[in-house]
Design a protein around this motif. Structure first.
Motif, PDB file in Angstrom:
ATOM      1  N   ASN A   7       0.830  -1.217   0.000  1.00 54.58           N
ATOM      2  CA  ASN A   7       0.000   0.000   0.000  1.00 54.58           C
ATOM      3  C   ASN A   7       0.860   1.260   0.000  1.00 54.58           C
ATOM      4  N   LEU A   8       1.962   1.204   0.741  1.00 55.71           N
ATOM      5  CA  LEU A   8       2.866   2.358   0.785  1.00 55.71           C
ATOM      6  C   LEU A   8       3.435   2.640  -0.607  1.00 55.71           C
ATOM      7  N   LEU A   9       3.798   1.568  -1.280  1.00 53.24           N
ATOM      8  CA  LEU A   9       4.381   1.708  -2.622  1.00 53.24           C
ATOM      9  C   LEU A   9       3.345   2.278  -3.594  1.00 53.24           C
ATOM     10  N   VAL A  10       2.127   1.776  -3.508  1.00 54.44           N
ATOM     11  CA  VAL A  10       1.061   2.284  -4.385  1.00 54.44           C
ATOM     12  C   VAL A  10       0.831   3.771  -4.114  1.00 54.44           C
ATOM     13  N   MET A  11       0.840   4.115  -2.810  1.00 59.76           N
ATOM     14  CA  MET A  11       0.633   5.519  -2.443  1.00 59.76           C
ATOM     15  C   MET A  11       1.728   6.406  -3.049  1.00 59.76           C
ATOM     16  N   LEU A  12       2.974   5.991  -2.891  1.00 57.89           N
ATOM     17  CA  LEU A  12       4.087   6.782  -3.433  1.00 57.89           C
ATOM     18  C   LEU A  12       3.963   6.918  -4.949  1.00 57.89           C
ATOM     19  N   GLY A  13       3.605   5.799  -5.585  1.00 59.18           N
ATOM     20  CA  GLY A  13       3.459   5.804  -7.038  1.00 59.18           C
ATOM     21  C   GLY A  13       2.371   6.767  -7.489  1.00 59.18           C
ATOM     22  N   LEU A  14       1.222   6.725  -6.798  1.00 60.83           N
ATOM     23  CA  LEU A  14       0.110   7.601  -7.198  1.00 60.83           C
ATOM     24  C   LEU A  14       0.455   9.072  -6.984  1.00 60.83           C
ATOM     25  N   ILE A  15       1.102   9.361  -5.854  1.00 62.86           N
ATOM     26  CA  ILE A  15       1.440  10.764  -5.565  1.00 62.86           C
ATOM     27  C   ILE A  15       2.479  11.265  -6.577  1.00 62.86           C
ATOM     28  N   ALA A  16       3.430  10.401  -6.906  1.00 61.14           N
ATOM     29  CA  ALA A  16       4.514  10.832  -7.800  1.00 61.14           C
ATOM     30  C   ALA A  16       4.080  10.899  -9.262  1.00 61.14           C
ATOM     31  N   LEU A  17       3.165  10.023  -9.650  1.00 63.81           N
ATOM     32  CA  LEU A  17       2.922   9.857 -11.084  1.00 63.81           C
ATOM     33  C   LEU A  17       1.572  10.385 -11.585  1.00 63.81           C
ATOM     34  N   SER A  18       0.723  10.851 -10.669  1.00 64.38           N
ATOM     35  CA  SER A  18      -0.614  11.269 -11.112  1.00 64.38           C
ATOM     36  C   SER A  18      -0.638  12.672 -11.681  1.00 64.38           C
ATOM     37  N   GLY A  19       0.479  13.371 -11.598  1.00 66.22           N
ATOM     38  CA  GLY A  19       0.495  14.752 -12.086  1.00 66.22           C
ATOM     39  C   GLY A  19      -0.451  15.612 -11.268  1.00 66.22           C
ATOM     40  N   LEU A  20      -0.308  15.524  -9.950  1.00 67.36           N
ATOM     41  CA  LEU A  20      -1.268  16.201  -9.072  1.00 67.36           C
ATOM     42  C   LEU A  20      -1.089  17.716  -9.066  1.00 67.36           C
ATOM     43  N   ALA A  21       0.168  18.155  -9.141  1.00 65.40           N
ATOM     44  CA  ALA A  21       0.404  19.585  -8.962  1.00 65.40           C
ATOM     45  C   ALA A  21       0.713  20.312 -10.259  1.00 65.40           C
ATOM     46  N   PHE A  22       1.508  19.692 -11.124  1.00 68.92           N
ATOM     47  CA  PHE A  22       1.966  20.414 -12.312  1.00 68.92           C
ATOM     48  C   PHE A  22       1.282  19.893 -13.577  1.00 68.92           C
ATOM     49  N   PRO A  23       1.097  20.766 -14.533  1.00 64.83           N
ATOM     50  CA  PRO A  23       0.503  20.319 -15.808  1.00 64.83           C
ATOM     51  C   PRO A  23       1.337  19.204 -16.426  1.00 64.83           C
ATOM     52  N   LEU A  24       0.655  18.300 -17.080  1.00 69.11           N
ATOM     53  CA  LEU A  24       1.335  17.121 -17.628  1.00 69.11           C
ATOM     54  C   LEU A  24       2.437  17.482 -18.619  1.00 69.11           C
ATOM     55  N   GLY A  25       2.302  18.625 -19.279  1.00 68.27           N
ATOM     56  CA  GLY A  25       3.303  19.026 -20.251  1.00 68.27           C
ATOM     57  C   GLY A  25       4.671  19.252 -19.640  1.00 68.27           C
TER      58      GLY A  25
END
Lengths: 243, 353
Positions: free
Chosen positions: B271-289
C-alpha cells in the motif's frame, strides 16, 4: 457407539465426513459428529488433536477440505483460545459494541453475565490492559451476551484462577441445564467431570470415541481423565501398566 | 559477547524476513532510481496545445505549417473548433489554445495563444512558449506573425492552485495508510467479528465511515481557504463528491491488499508503494506538459489524474460537473469494480482460512 443427541437434525450441528488438511498435514480426518440436544459436551484431545480446527470448522471460520457441516438456524456463541475483543476499548465498550452487533438487547442478561463472570470491577478498564484471567472472562462474556443456543468454548479455563474456574463451571452447568448446548474444547477434563454429559475424544484428527458419560466403561474409581489418557496412550501404542 | 549474540539474532531475523528486506533494500530503491528517468526536462517541451482555425478560410496547408512550427516546443492537438478547444482547455487535455488566422503568408498576422488563468504553474511557461512559437512561425516564408496571449478565467495565485492538489494528496495518503492501519487493527478480533457478523459487513462499515470522515479534512481546507481569503470554491459540492468517490475507490483497493496479504506487514508495504506511485505519477500539482512523454502517458492511465483535474477545475474555475461527467462515470465504474475485486479477495481469504 456415539453419544449423538437424540434430537432431530434441525436442533443439532452435524459434522458429516469432514476432512481438513493444511498442505500435507491432516488436521481433521473424515470426522462425523453431532452436537446438540442441550448437552454439556466436552471435546477432548491432546495438543494438535484437531480440537481447535473442529471448533473453527463448526463456526465457519475454516472451510472443510471435504465433507459438510450443517448448522441449525440457531444462535451460536463462541469463546476463543486466544481472547477476541477490541483491546483499545474498555470492557464495558466491548460488551456494548458486541451486544449491538449481535442484536442482544437483553441488558438484564448482560448484567447477569458480567456478574457471573466477575467482570464488574473491570468494566471501565481498557481491555488491552486486562490480565490473562480477565481477558478470558471478557471473551466468555462476549460469547454469552446473545444467550446462544449453542455455546462453543475453546479451552475456557485457561488463565482462570480457581475461584473463577469454579464459578464458570457452575454457571456453564446451569446454562446447559436450561436446554442450551455447551461444547467445551479441552485437554484436561477433570474440572468438567461433575458436569459433563458427553465426551468426544480426538487424536491426530481422528475420532477416538464419542459417548455419553454413562456409556464410558470406567473401572472402579477410575476418573474420566485417566480413562481418556489411557485411551490416547493406547492409541499411540504405549501400554499402561495396571496397578 | 552479548553484542555478537544480538547481531546474530539480527541476522537470523533477516533470514526469516528476507522478503521485507528485499522490498525495503532493493525493490524500493529500484522504484525510486528507476522512475528517475520519468523526469526528463526542466522546460516543458511536450505541452499539449490545441490548434484551431479562426474560421473556415484558413487553409490546411497553413494549419500544417503552424503545427510544424509549434512541434519543437509543444504537442499540437487538433480541435474541430474553438469551443471544443476551450473545453479541452477546461479539462486540462490541453494547456493552451492557438487560434490560427487566415492568410498566414500575406504580411502582418496576429495569432491568439489562449491559456487558463487558473493553471498557475503554466503562466510563466506559456510566456516562454509564446516567444518560442512566434520565433518559429516567423521562419515561414512571407509571414510576419505576432502572438497575443489571452487569459481566460480568473487568474489565480499559486497557493490557491495548490490547495486542491494538497487535498487530493491527503486523500491518497489516508486511503493507503490510515485505512490499511484501521482494517489491520481489527485482526485481533477478526474471528469474533466473522462469527457474529461478516467480513463484508465489517469492511463496508469501515469504508463508509472513513469515507464520511474525509469530509472533515475537506472542511478544514475550506476553513483555511476562507481564512486566507483564497478565491476558490473549496467546498464545491461536485469537487467534494469527486474527492470522496476517489477516496472510496482507493480505500477499497488498499483494503483489498490488506485482505489478500492476510493482514501481513507485506500488505502495508504494498500500500505504501502504491501511495508513493500515485502521488509521484498522477500529475497532481503540475501540468502534464511539464513531464516526459512516458510519465505523461502513465499519468493518463491513472484515475487519480482525472479526479485531480476535475477537482481542480470545479474548485478553481467553478466548472460545471457535467464537463467531467464521463470521467466521473468511469471513476464510479472503477469504484464498483474495486468492490467486486474486494469481494473476490474476501472469498479467497475465506477459502484459504
Amino acid at each position: 457407539m456415539t453419544g449423538e443427541p437424540s434430537t432431530d437434525s434441525k436442533e443439532a450441528i452435524r459434522v458429516d465426513g469432514v476432512t481438513r488438511t493444511y498442505g500435507d498435514v491432516t488436521a481433521i480426518d473424515d470426522l462425523s459428529v453431532a452436537i446438540g440436544g442441550g448437552q454439556y459436551h466436552c471435546l477432548l484431545g491432546p495438543n494438535g488433536s484437531g480440537k481447535s480446527t473442529l471448533m473453527r470448522l463448526i463456526l465457519g471460520l475454516t472451510r472443510p477440505t471435504s465433507g459438510s457441516i450443517d448448522r441449525p438456524d440457531a444462535q451460536i456463541g463462541c469463546g476463543f483460545q486466544h481472547p477476541n475483543f477490541y483491546p483499545g476499548l474498555s470492557v464495558r465498550e466491548n460488551i456494548h459494541i458486541f451486544a449491538r452487533i449481535v442484536g442482544a438487547d437483553d441488558w438484564d442478561w448482560n448484567q447477569t453475565v458480567v456478574t457471573e463472570l466477575r467482570l464488574s470491577r473491570a468494566l471501565d478498564r481498557e481491555a488491552g490492559d486486562l490480565s490473562g484471567g480477565f481477558a478470558r472472562r471478557l471473551d466468555l462474556a462476549l460469547a454469552l451476551i446473545k444467550k446462544p443456543d449453542f455455546l462453543l468454548l475453546d479451552e475456557p479455563l485457561g488463565a482462570l484462577d480457581d475461584v473463577s474456574q469454579t464459578r464458570l463451571l457452575d454457571f456453564l452447568g446451569r446454562y446447559a441445564g436450561d436446554g442450551n448446548t455447551v461444547l467445551v474444547s479441552t485437554h484436561e477434563i477433570t474440572e468438567f467431570e461433575p458436569y459433563v454429559d458427553r465426551i468426544t475424544v480426538l487424536h491426530r484428527g481422528e475420532l477416538v470415541f464419542d459417548r455419553r458419560v454413562e456409556e464410558i466403561p470406567l473401572d472402579g474409581d477410575e476418573s474420566l481423565q485417566s480413562y481418556y489418557v489411557d485411551t490416547v496412550l493406547a492409541r499411540e501404542g504405549i501400554s499402561v501398566d495396571e496397578d | 559477547m552479548s553484542l555478537r549474540s544480538l547481531l546474530r539474532k539480527e541476522l537470523h531475523w533477516s533470514k526469516r524476513h528476507i522478503f521485507v528486506l528485499v522490498f525495503l533494500l532493493i525493490a524500493l530503491p529500484l522504484f525510486f532510481a528507476g522512475t528517475s528517468f520519468l523526469f526528463q526536462d526542466v522546460i516543458p517541451r511536450e505541452v499539449p496545445v490545441a490548434v484551431v482555425a479562426e474560421d473556415e478560410s484558413v487553409s490546411s496547408i497553413d494549419m500544417g505549417l503552424v503545427r510544424a512550427g509549434m512541434a519543437p516546443y509543444t504537442e499540437p492537438k487538433p480541435a474541430a473548433d474553438r469551443a471544443e478547444a476551450l473545453r479541452m482547455l477546461e479539462r486540462e487535455s490541453v494547456y493552451a489554445v492557438v487560434s490560427v488566422p487566415p492568410d498566414l503568408r500575406s504580411g502582418e498576422t496576429t495569432f491568439t495563444l489562449t491559456v487558463d488563468g487558473s493553471i498557475v504553474p503554466f503562466q510563466s511557461s506559456s510566456e516562454v512558449i509564446q516567444n518560442l512559437i512566434e520565433l518559429e512561425l516567423n521562419r515561414i516564408e512571407g509571414a510576419d506573425i505576432s502572438i497575443e496571449r489571452e487569459i481566460v478565467g480568473e487568474e489565480k495565485q499559486l497557493p490557491e492552485y495548490l490547495l486542491p492538489s494538497f487535498l487530493m494528496t491527503l486523500m491518497i495518503f489516508f486511503a493507503f495508510t490510515y485505512v490499511p492501519y484501521n482494517v489491520g487493527r481489527d485482526e485481533v478480533v477478526l474471528d469474533r467479528l466473522r462469527v457474529e457478523s461478516s467480513l463484508e459487513a465489517l469492511l463496508a462499515s469501515k469504508l463508509a465511515y472513513m469515507t464520511a470522515l474525509m469530509v472533515v479534512p475537506i472542511l478544514v481546507f475550506h476553513v483555511i481557504a476562507t481564512y486566507y481569503g483564497y478565491a476558490i470554491e473549496s467546498f464545491h459540492p461536485g469537487a467534494v463528491f469527486v474527492l470522496l468517490l476517489s477516496f472510496a475507490f482507493m480505500a477499497t483497493l488498499s483494503a483489498t491488499v490488506v485482505i489478500l496479504t492476510r493482514f501481513s506487514g507485506a500488505g502495508q508495504f504494498v500500500n505504501l508503494l502504491v501511495m508513493l506511485g500515485l502521488i509521484a505519477l498522477s500529475g497532481l500539482a503540475f501540468p502534464l506538459g511539464f513531464f516526459s512523454p512516458v510519465r505523461t502517458q502513465i499519468a493518463q492511465l491513472l484515475p487519480t489524474h482525472y479526479a485531480m483535474v476535475a477537482v481542480r477545475s470545479l474548485m478553481l474555475k467553478d466548472s460545471s460537473i457535467a464537463t467531467f461527467a464521463d470521467w466521473i462515470a468511469i471513476l464510479f465504474g472503477l469504484f464498483v469494480l474495486s468492490l467486486f475485486i474486494l469481494e473476490g479477495a474476501i472469498i479467497y481469504y475465506r477459502r484459504e482460512s
